[in-house]
Design a protein around this motif. Sequence first.
Motif, mmCIF file in Angstrom:
data_model
loop_
_atom_site.group_PDB
_atom_site.id
_atom_site.type_symbol
_atom_site.label_atom_id
_atom_site.label_comp_id
_atom_site.label_asym_id
_atom_site.label_seq_id
_atom_site.Cartn_x
_atom_site.Cartn_y
_atom_site.Cartn_z
ATOM 1 N N SER A 67 60.997 -1.510 31.663
ATOM 2 C CA SER A 67 60.197 -2.751 31.686
ATOM 3 C C SER A 67 60.645 -3.787 30.660
ATOM 4 N N GLU A 68 61.892 -3.710 30.241
ATOM 5 C CA GLU A 68 62.452 -4.736 29.356
ATOM 6 C C GLU A 68 63.143 -5.777 30.220
ATOM 7 N N PRO A 69 62.651 -7.009 30.218
ATOM 8 C CA PRO A 69 63.247 -8.032 31.086
ATOM 9 C C PRO A 69 64.709 -8.303 30.738
ATOM 10 N N LEU A 70 65.541 -8.332 31.748
ATOM 11 C CA LEU A 70 66.946 -8.677 31.607
ATOM 12 C C LEU A 70 67.209 -9.984 32.346
ATOM 13 N N ASP A 100 54.976 -6.406 41.910
ATOM 14 C CA ASP A 100 53.861 -6.214 40.986
ATOM 15 C C ASP A 100 52.638 -6.920 41.551
ATOM 16 N N ARG A 101 51.622 -6.152 41.879
ATOM 17 C CA ARG A 101 50.419 -6.740 42.478
ATOM 18 C C ARG A 101 49.687 -7.681 41.534
ATOM 19 N N PRO A 107 59.228 -10.093 41.987
ATOM 20 C CA PRO A 107 59.731 -8.968 42.788
ATOM 21 C C PRO A 107 61.110 -8.522 42.291
ATOM 22 N N GLU A 108 61.316 -7.205 42.308
ATOM 23 C CA GLU A 108 62.589 -6.636 41.871
ATOM 24 C C GLU A 108 63.318 -6.055 43.077
#
Length: 163
Positions: A67-70, A100-101, A107-108
């Motif tokens: 969960s670390e944003p890249l 993610d609701r 979205p990933e």
Amino acid sequence: MLILGLDPGLGTTGWGVIRAQGNRLSHIANGQIRTGASIAMPARLVALLRRVDAQAAVIVTAWNPFSEPLRSEQNHARQRQLLAQVASKGYRWLPAAAVDRTGKWPPEESLCVLDPDAGFLHTVLVQFEQNAVVEVTAAGARLVLHPGLSGATPASCPPPSSQ
């Protein structure tokens, strides 16, 4: 070479098959798989498994480790590594998206890997540093957590009702 393309959706998944010969592409077939928007998500996933003749699937992404944003280019590079690993094993896969609701995360890009071997879950969780993946079988869907998360227990969705 035959290429299967999919446009995943919650109620309808579009599909198409083309043949690639050198620089030439030719249409073979296309259609839709409808699972019905009123059916619960675990039941829809199981219906999709049946339609693509699979016994199990794992939905996984390589984006945003733990969960670390890249940056986008980093996430896309990691996703290409995941796809290369899936391809090297000869697994069939469908495009997917982790959504993610709550709306906190965009979205990933993800893969729905069909009929992976038993070690695949652990390998991708560790190698791509993901908190969890979704495993789908005829019994339903469950969240499988990274083995390094202390006190982690898998969360399960109930088995789908037969419809």
